[in-house]
Design a protein around this motif. Structure first.
Motif, PDB file in Angstrom:
ATOM      1  N   CYS A 199     -55.596 -62.987  -4.455  1.00  8.74           N
ATOM      2  CA  CYS A 199     -54.589 -63.207  -3.415  1.00  8.74           C
ATOM      3  C   CYS A 199     -53.154 -63.149  -3.951  1.00  8.74           C
ATOM      4  O   CYS A 199     -52.205 -63.171  -3.163  1.00  8.74           O
ATOM      5  N   THR A 222     -56.898 -71.195  -4.013  1.00 13.50           N
ATOM      6  CA  THR A 222     -56.337 -70.789  -2.722  1.00 13.50           C
ATOM      7  C   THR A 222     -57.329 -69.928  -1.927  1.00 13.50           C
ATOM      8  O   THR A 222     -57.678 -70.245  -0.796  1.00 13.50           O
ATOM      9  N   CYS A 223     -57.767 -68.811  -2.567  1.00 16.42           N
ATOM     10  CA  CYS A 223     -58.607 -67.876  -1.814  1.00 16.42           C
ATOM     11  C   CYS A 223     -60.079 -67.914  -2.248  1.00 16.42           C
ATOM     12  O   CYS A 223     -60.929 -67.344  -1.576  1.00 16.42           O
ATOM     13  N   SER A 272     -61.545 -66.495  -4.773  1.00 18.74           N
ATOM     14  CA  SER A 272     -62.118 -65.357  -5.499  1.00 18.74           C
ATOM     15  C   SER A 272     -62.410 -65.775  -6.942  1.00 18.74           C
ATOM     16  O   SER A 272     -61.630 -66.491  -7.559  1.00 18.74           O
ATOM     17  N   CYS A 305     -53.349 -65.088  -9.419  1.00 20.13           N
ATOM     18  CA  CYS A 305     -54.715 -64.781  -8.999  1.00 20.13           C
ATOM     19  C   CYS A 305     -54.836 -63.289  -8.696  1.00 20.13           C
ATOM     20  O   CYS A 305     -53.988 -62.710  -8.019  1.00 20.13           O
ATOM     21  N   CYS A 308     -60.334 -69.115  -7.719  1.00 18.67           N
ATOM     22  CA  CYS A 308     -58.977 -69.418  -7.269  1.00 18.67           C
ATOM     23  C   CYS A 308     -59.034 -70.557  -6.252  1.00 18.67           C
ATOM     24  O   CYS A 308     -59.867 -70.537  -5.343  1.00 18.67           O
TER      25      CYS A 308
HETATM   26 ZN   LIG Z   1     -56.504 -66.335  -5.025  1.00 10.98          ZN
END
Ligand SMILES: [Zn+2]
Length: 289
Positions: free
Chosen positions: A58, A82-83, A85, A55, A80
């Protein structure tokens, strides 16, 4: 499975039926996914193999289930996991276009044979160049070198394009196969584009054509043969002019941004590769007097 059954199964998958369509779509999507890496990394002179994708926000490495073409992008709602974005939707479009083109070529070439492989490889190169030239005004040397080698050697296994018949006509030399037509195409491509490059330097005192464009002209020559390559060059100048002339006439064109000419070469070369004979005749039908 004995040989006969194996041969029958192989034939089934190679034909333009639903089985062949699935295989073609799958291969197209996978190649599209790889092209995204090529388009993103090669102009930055980074390896296309290592490390795996991560990514941009992150830095979390993408897991295998994040790398499924098109589906992963849709499942993660374009970002993403996870984060959060956002990822550019272009990754998905490149994969989708590649998958559709692969299936389209299966129909055009009546199966997953050598002709399909030849056309699809050319399409993949053209797609990669289209975007690297738009993004960075760069056509990576690796892409050009691969294209020239593949175009010259894989063409040996295809029916003759007949572009060497001209030597038979004028000198009585009989030259069979596509290899020599491809090699002549490489020379014509380099010669023609080097000439325009020098002309631009002499007349306009600026670089009309980058070295990447000259090398990419050799790729077109290798795949299309010298005759169809010239048709593609002509069409690409036409498309480039349609794009550049309004820009030059408007005040916005005062800045000396180069035209991404490789992009127009790609746009012109793919239709010429598929329907070249028809386009060639069409151009010739326009009489100027
Ligand atoms: Zn990310």
């Amino acid at each position: 499975m004995d040989d006969e059954t194996f041969r029958q199964v192989l034939t089934l998958f190679r034909e333009p039926n639903l089985f062949g369509g699935f295989i073609a779509a799958y291969l197209g999507l996978i190649v599209g996914s790889f092209l995204n890496v090529v388009i993103y990394r090669l102009p930055l002179q980074r390896s296309v193999v290592m490390p795996g994708s991560a990514c941009g926000g992150c830095g979390v490495p993408l897991r295998p289930w994040h790398n499924i073409p098109v589906l992963s992008y849709l499942a993660q709602r374009g970002g993403c996991s996870t984060c959060g974005s956002p990822f550019s939707s272009r990754y998905m479009w490149v994969e989708l276009i590649c998958g559709l083109a692969s299936v389209g070529l299966l129909v055009h070439d009546r199966g997953l044979g050598v002709a399909w492989l030849y056309h699809f490889t050319f399409f993949a190169i053209a797609l990669a160049v289209f975007f690297t030239d738009v993004d960075h005004w760069i056509i990576p040397d690796e892409v050009n070198l691969f294209g020239v080698l593949f175009g010259c050697f894989a063409g040996i296994f295809l029916p003759s394009r007949g572009d060497m018949d001209v030597f038979q006509e004028f000198f009585g030399w009989s030259i069979e196969g596509n290899f020599w037509g491809s090699l002549l195409g490489v020379l014509v491509g380099i010669g023609f584009f080097r000439f325009i490059q020098l002309l631009g330097l002499l007349v306009a005192r600026q670089e009309a054509m980058g070295d990447g464009d000259v090398k990419y002209a050799a790729v077109l020559g290798a795949f299309l043969g010298w005759q169809m390559a010239l048709t593609a060059f002509f069409l690409s100048f036409l498309l480039g002019a349609v794009y550049a002339v309004p820009l030059l006439l408007s005040s916005k064109g005062r800045g000396k941004d180069p035209v991404p000419f490789g992009t127009f070469m790609s746009l012109a070369a793919v239709p010429v590769a598929l329907w070249g004979d028809w386009l060639y005749e069409w151009f010739l039908r326009f009489e100027l007097y």
